[in-house]
Write a protein that holds these residues in place. Structure first.
Motif, short mmCIF file in Angstrom:
data_model
loop_
_atom_site.label_atom_id
_atom_site.label_comp_id
_atom_site.label_asym_id
_atom_site.label_seq_id
_atom_site.Cartn_x
_atom_site.Cartn_y
_atom_site.Cartn_z
N SER A 191 0.84 -1.20 0.00
CA SER A 191 0.00 0.00 0.00
C SER A 191 0.88 1.25 0.00
N GLU A 192 0.27 2.37 -0.38
CA GLU A 192 0.93 3.66 -0.27
C GLU A 192 1.01 4.05 1.20
N MET A 193 2.11 4.67 1.60
CA MET A 193 2.30 5.06 2.99
C MET A 193 2.90 6.45 3.05
N THR A 194 2.70 7.13 4.17
CA THR A 194 3.44 8.36 4.40
C THR A 194 4.79 8.01 5.02
N LEU A 195 5.71 8.93 4.92
CA LEU A 195 7.02 8.71 5.54
C LEU A 195 6.87 8.57 7.05
N ALA A 196 5.91 9.30 7.63
CA ALA A 196 5.68 9.18 9.07
C ALA A 196 5.25 7.76 9.44
N GLN A 197 4.42 7.14 8.62
CA GLN A 197 3.98 5.77 8.89
C GLN A 197 5.15 4.79 8.79
N ILE A 198 6.07 5.06 7.87
CA ILE A 198 7.25 4.20 7.77
C ILE A 198 8.12 4.35 9.01
N PHE A 199 8.31 5.59 9.47
CA PHE A 199 9.10 5.81 10.68
C PHE A 199 8.53 5.01 11.86
N ASP A 200 7.20 4.92 11.93
CA ASP A 200 6.55 4.27 13.07
C ASP A 200 6.25 2.79 12.82
N SER A 201 6.63 2.27 11.66
CA SER A 201 6.35 0.88 11.34
C SER A 201 7.16 -0.05 12.24
N PRO A 202 6.53 -1.10 12.76
CA PRO A 202 7.26 -2.03 13.66
C PRO A 202 8.42 -2.73 12.95
N GLU A 203 8.37 -2.81 11.62
CA GLU A 203 9.46 -3.46 10.88
C GLU A 203 10.79 -2.73 11.03
N PHE A 204 10.73 -1.42 11.39
CA PHE A 204 11.95 -0.63 11.48
C PHE A 204 12.25 -0.18 12.91
N THR A 205 11.65 -0.86 13.86
CA THR A 205 11.91 -0.54 15.27
C THR A 205 13.41 -0.67 15.58
N GLY A 206 13.93 0.34 16.22
CA GLY A 206 15.35 0.33 16.59
C GLY A 206 16.25 1.07 15.63
N LEU A 207 15.75 1.39 14.43
CA LEU A 207 16.55 2.15 13.47
C LEU A 207 16.40 3.64 13.72
N MET A 208 17.48 4.38 13.54
CA MET A 208 17.43 5.84 13.59
C MET A 208 16.70 6.34 12.35
N LEU A 209 16.09 7.54 12.46
CA LEU A 209 15.37 8.11 11.31
C LEU A 209 16.29 8.27 10.11
N ASP A 210 17.53 8.67 10.36
CA ASP A 210 18.46 8.87 9.25
C ASP A 210 18.77 7.55 8.55
N ASP A 211 18.83 6.45 9.30
CA ASP A 211 19.07 5.15 8.68
C ASP A 211 17.91 4.73 7.79
N ILE A 212 16.69 5.00 8.25
CA ILE A 212 15.50 4.69 7.44
C ILE A 212 15.52 5.53 6.16
N LEU A 213 15.90 6.81 6.27
CA LEU A 213 15.96 7.68 5.10
C LEU A 213 16.98 7.19 4.09
N LYS A 214 18.12 6.69 4.55
CA LYS A 214 19.14 6.17 3.63
C LYS A 214 18.60 4.98 2.84
N ILE A 215 17.89 4.09 3.51
CA ILE A 215 17.30 2.93 2.83
C ILE A 215 16.27 3.39 1.80
N LEU A 216 15.44 4.36 2.20
CA LEU A 216 14.40 4.86 1.30
C LEU A 216 14.99 5.58 0.10
N ARG A 217 16.02 6.41 0.32
CA ARG A 217 16.63 7.15 -0.79
C ARG A 217 17.18 6.20 -1.85
N LEU A 218 17.83 5.14 -1.41
CA LEU A 218 18.38 4.19 -2.36
C LEU A 218 17.27 3.48 -3.12
#
Length: 356
Positions: A191-218
């Motif tokens: 599904s389509e998601m907002t970046l805020a929903q990705i930040f709060d997704s349980p799949e990325f628990t423990g990751l820093m916001l900047d780490d999530i952004l690096k994965i998303l940018r790539l």
């Protein structure tokens, strides 16, 4: 710059046409002029001429006021308007760690001036063109401000791009770790998601916001993921504009994009795909037309090919006139449904209800 100079010289000697200008460069390359032996980029550019629009090539090379600017030159001019460098406008270049070897990164990190460091970085990656963002009052977002903006950033998976662990992006090949990159890929295909929903997704628990952004940018840089700022735009205006653009494409006006409400702007579309879309645009049941109205669609596309001057090529080989109808039939049968689904996905036209 030496190639541009040579092409300008050829144009002056032979009457100013692009054909005459490029002939001089081709001749010198063909007789092994040492410049082309020692500058393979120039030789590659000559080889690419036939695949490019001559109007662009004239614009790019045959301008007496043509002046390439280095990054530091642009940054200096921007600073006079109180604008500072914020970062690259290309998602792939937002990941400098992926572009440099460990030794190159250590060397660049020793350069105190960030503008000088960017220019040295360009030499390490052999970056020919830059797309940069300059802002007034450059202030980094803290996590709270970033989360506010993340509510307005929408991302979703591109169904036509398969996941690959090793990806090539412009100058670099990146091998991704198995844990979070594929997780994001699978998540955004649901599904389509907002970046805020990705930040709060349980799949990325423990990751820093900047780490999530690096994965998303790539993921965005590889084409797996699409992005839009703000809500999806209304379809009505895009429908009217796309109808006009497709009609003009059939008459020989080549466009590089169509209006996509989902993207919030233009989305790239090749010329042949535009002609296929134009032939289907007014059909009340486009999927059924692929088999029911095949002869009509092929005849319309053939007329448009003549108007645009586009040469139909399959696997790098030009299709002979007597085989064009057969080949177009195969393209409609093999790719027609995917093209319709892709166009509805991007909002080039609205999805049709299946006929009963």
């Amino acid at each position: 710059m030496p190639l541009q100079r040579l092409l300008t010289l050829g144009a002056k000697r032979e009457g100013g046409t692009w054909t005459k200008a490029s002939a001089l460069a081709r001749t010198l390359a063909g007789i092994d002029a040492l410049h082309f032996q020692r500058n393979p980029d120039s030789l590659l550019r000559i080889h690419d001429f036939d695949a490019m629009d001559p109007r662009y090539l004239v614009h790019e090379y045959l301008q007496e006021a043509w002046t390439p600017f280095y990054f530091a030159d642009i940054a200096r001019e921007m600073s006079e308007a109180k604008l500072t460098f914020a970062g690259s406008a290309s998602f792939s270049h937002m990941l400098p760690v992926e572009w440099l070897t460990d030794e190159q990164r250590e060397m660049v990190n020793t350069i105190a001036d960030p503008i000088d460091a960017e220019e040295v970085h360009d030499y390490c990656s052999n970056r020919l063109f830059r797309r940069d963002i300059f802002v007034r009052g450059n202030m980094p977002l803290n996590d709270a401000r970033l989360r506010e903006q993340a509510e307005h950033i929408h991302v979703w998976g591109n169904a036509s791009v398969a996941y690959e662990r090793v990806v090539a992006s412009e100058h670099a090949t990146v091998t991704r770790g198995p844990e979070f990159h594929h997780t994001l890929y699978a998540l955004l295909r649901r599904s389509e998601m907002t970046l805020a929903q990705i930040f709060d997704s349980p799949e990325f628990t423990g990751l820093m916001l900047d780490d999530i952004l690096k994965i998303l940018r790539l993921s965005i840089a590889t084409g797996e993921t699409s992005i839009r700022y703000g809500a999806e735009q209304p379809c009505e205006t895009a429908d009217r504009l796309n109808a006009v653009l497709l009609s003009r494409a059939e008459r020989g006006e080549v466009w590089n994009a169509l209006a996509s409400p989902r993207m919030g702007g233009g989305a790239a579309v090749g010329t042949l795909d535009q002609l296929l879309l134009a032939s289907l645009h007014e059909k009340t049941d486009r999927t059924k037309a692929l088999s029911k109205d095949t002869d009509e669609l092929i005849a319309r596309i053939k007329r448009a090919l003549v108007a645009t001057g586009l040469r139909l090529r399959i696997a790098g080989a030009e299709v002979s006139p007597e085989d064009i109808e057969m080949r177009l039939g195969h393209i409609l049968a093999d790719s027609g449904k995917k093209l319709i689904a892709h166009s509805e996905h991007l909002g080039f036209w609205r999805a049709q209800k299946p006929a009963r």
